[in-house]
Design an enzyme around this catalytic site. Sequence first.
Site, PDB file in Angstrom:
ATOM      1  N   TYR A 126      -0.848  -0.485   4.780  1.00  0.00           N
ATOM      2  CA  TYR A 126       0.023  -0.025   3.694  1.00  0.00           C
ATOM      3  C   TYR A 126       0.651   1.291   4.122  1.00  0.00           C
ATOM      4  CZ  TYR A 126       1.463   2.115  -0.698  1.00  0.00           C
ATOM      5  OH  TYR A 126       2.203   2.725  -1.682  1.00  0.00           O
ATOM      6  N   GLU A 172       8.280   1.865   0.143  1.00  0.00           N
ATOM      7  CA  GLU A 172       6.923   1.330   0.108  1.00  0.00           C
ATOM      8  C   GLU A 172       6.896   0.065   0.961  1.00  0.00           C
ATOM      9  OE1 GLU A 172       5.184  -0.331  -3.559  1.00  0.00           O
ATOM     10  OE2 GLU A 172       3.469   0.967  -3.170  1.00  0.00           O
TER      11      GLU A 172
END
Length: 398
Positions: free
Chosen positions: A118, A206
């Site tokens: 991530y 993101e």
Amino acid sequence: MNLHEYQGKEILNSFGVRIQRGIVATTPEEAVDAAKKLTEDTGTGWHVIKAQIHAGGRGKGGGVKLAKNLDDVKSIANDIIGMMLITPQTPPQGKLVNQVLVAEDVYYPGDSEPEEYYMSVLLNRATGRNMIMYSTEGGMDIETVAEETPHLIFTEEIDPLLGIMPFQARKIAFNLGLSGAAFKEMVRFVTSLYTAYVKSDSSLFEINPVLKTSDDKILAVDAKVTLDDNALFRHKDYAELRDTREENPIEVEAKAAGLNYVDLDGNVGCMVNGAGLAMGTMDLIKESGGEPANFLDVGGTADAQRVETAFGIILKDPNVKAILVNIFGGIVRCDRVAQGVVDAYKNMGDQINVPIICRLQGTNAKEAKELIDNSGMEIISATEFQEAADKVHEVLSA
Ligand code: GDP
Ligand code: MN
């Protein structure tokens, strides 16, 4: 301004960030053509078909599917285009899928250990600095990771003057447990990602997941990109990326009319001049036992035309049970605004089906009150803040 995954990836790619390549399609036939083209360009045999909506969690909701041949591509695209996709981030009824991204399959068949990380870039408002947030626990719900295993989320703050330093990129690659070629690839990835974030004037990147393939390539498989609206004037070519189908239709209309409007869930519409007063007025509405149905700053010129447009927009919200007009006459005179309200009320006739409470304070407030009281219209006037709140309370409990 939020972007679709395919648009975000195009921006990343334009700054040299490695991405999972893909082509957007709006029909099953276009999807098949896209798949053929991708096979030519990348050699990929399999494809992933990914719903393009402004919401995450698509995989879980059935909006991301693997296609092993062109027949799969066609039938999956046919299923996904036009569906109402429900994910944890959509409204309960879901969101209509208008297009899909046909992407190369980057999880190679037989690749036993693709690693998913991530990574996001965003502003830390407490320190006023951009930061890179990252974790080995990619591919899944980062909110769950943050709740259950917060020690697995790292942050790296970037000095705005120095930009990202080589040692910081290396630290990130190290904390992700990488070595050798993958380590170098990650250093390049992080550096180009941060550069892209700054140069595109974004307020959020993101990337979940960032993928490490078994042959040590690092690439962005997903991309959530939010551009800073206030910087769009520096990126004329990004303006066309806006997809108004994904936005609240009332907000789109208000924006076109030059009004600063944000739709909310409450029952009292409000029309105010100035953002600070608008916030104060929303507090006032809560105090009176109501809930604000919107934030609306009509700006400096509250003439009849503008007031009428604003009423029209507020009344599109079926939850509105009363409207509070709260205008401070500093540069604009209150009696002019009052005339605007009265004229708008006259023009709109039956369209106005809820009580209006009108508080005008400042230059010529007295004349304004007289004008409203003598207009013969059902407009309730008030001069004091508390008085306005009480009157909102009265009409709500009537
Ligand atoms: P999100 O669910 O909206 O966050 O959409 P993502 O773009 O993150 O995709 C969801 C999931 O689909 C990923 O976590 C992967 O597990 C899977 N996925 C994405 N691309 C590929 C691919 O090329 N091949 C395979 N097999 N799976 C993929
Ligand atoms: Mn994702």
